[in-house]
Enzyme design. Structure first.
Site, PDB file in Angstrom:
ATOM      1  N   GLU A  45       0.607  -1.448  -0.094  1.00 40.25           N
ATOM      2  CA  GLU A  45       0.229  -0.043   0.143  1.00 40.25           C
ATOM      3  C   GLU A  45       1.006   0.991   0.612  1.00 40.25           C
ATOM      4  O   GLU A  45       1.915   1.271   0.780  1.00 40.25           O
ATOM      5  CB  GLU A  45      -1.132   0.065   0.883  1.00 40.25           C
ATOM      6  CG  GLU A  45      -1.573   1.774   1.827  1.00 40.25           C
ATOM      7  CD  GLU A  45      -2.236   1.498   2.819  1.00 40.25           C
ATOM      8  OE1 GLU A  45      -2.885   3.216   2.749  1.00 40.25           O
ATOM      9  OE2 GLU A  45      -2.829  -0.197   3.179  1.00 40.25           O
ATOM     10  N   LYS A 136     -10.577  -1.349   7.904  1.00 38.27           N
ATOM     11  CA  LYS A 136      -9.831  -0.942   8.215  1.00 38.27           C
ATOM     12  C   LYS A 136      -9.544  -0.155   9.978  1.00 38.27           C
ATOM     13  O   LYS A 136     -10.125   0.865  10.237  1.00 38.27           O
ATOM     14  CB  LYS A 136      -8.567   0.356   7.765  1.00 38.27           C
ATOM     15  CG  LYS A 136      -7.235   0.779   8.100  1.00 38.27           C
ATOM     16  CD  LYS A 136      -7.436   1.807   7.451  1.00 38.27           C
ATOM     17  CE  LYS A 136      -6.224   2.820   8.020  1.00 38.27           C
ATOM     18  NZ  LYS A 136      -5.261   3.317   6.776  1.00 38.27           N
TER      19      LYS A 136
END
Length: 218
Positions: A45, A136
């Site tokens: 990411e 998340k």
């Protein structure tokens, strides 16, 4: 190559850790990406945190083409406009620090894997209603492992990835994985500033490899 949601989830769960990184220098970003891949990372990411992040990401995606099984995603996305720009640049998934309904609607309509940031049960409920398959827990150092355990007790099938404050130590990782996390996101705790500054990518590779070994054992 377009990765499916299921294949991205499988890769995330397979390694158990997603590096979260940003840098304004493409040579540094390439070095970090290469060290990560060599260490065993298969999902990476990059984050949208600087003025030239899109340009760096575009070049990084092109560089990553030599690793056909490496899945590149973009984090710190707040708007549909940014989501469009980064998916056109090659992002395979979108991560946001917050739960943003219009972003969810857009990603769902375009069949883009998206991960919203959640810090309350209400946000997790809303995320699930919007179709999130992974949330998340952010900021991880604020919500803590107890929040993850509590969320899992209500939603046993919920996939949670804490990010922020996750440390590459056996004690810290044990705490998170005992709580039931699906995988962890790791940024500043993993990327030693001096190593990055001095481009000591071999040390970073060893650190990531050791961290993955800890996670595999857990």
């Amino acid at each position: 190559m377009k990765f499916t949601t299921s294949s991205i989830l499988q890769a995330m769960n397979g390694t158990g850790m997603i590096p979260v990184f940003n840098h304004t220098d493409i040579s540094v970003a390439k070095g970090v990406l290469e060290a990560s891949y060599k260490a065993g990372i298969r999902v990476f990411e990059f984050t949208n945190r600087t003025e030239n992040s899109l340009q760096i990401f575009q070049e990084l995606v092109q560089y990553a083409e030599k690793y056909p099984d490496l899945i590149m995603g973009i984090g710190t996305i707040f708007t549909v406009e940014d989501a469009v720009a980064y998916t056109e640049a090659g992002a395979q998934f979108i991560v946001s620090p917050a739960l943003i309904p219009e972003l969810a609607v857009h990603c769902n309509s375009q069949n883009i894997f998206w991960i919203p940031g959640c810090a309350t049960m209400s946000e997790i409920y809303a995320a699930k209603k919007l179709g999130a398959t992974l949330v998340k827990a952010f900021p991880g150092n604020v919500v803590g492992s107890a929040f993850v355990a509590a969320a899992k007790s209500v939603y046993p099938d919920l996939n949670i990835m804490p990010t922020g404050g996750v440390e590459p130590s056996e004690a810290n990782l044990s705490e998170w994985f005992r709580a039931g996390v699906f995988c962890v996101g790791m940024g500043s705790q993993l990327f030693n500033k001096e190593w990055i500054k001095n481009q000591q990518f071999d040390l970073l590779e060893n650190k990531i490899a050791d961290t993955l070994k800890i996670i595999a054992k857990l």
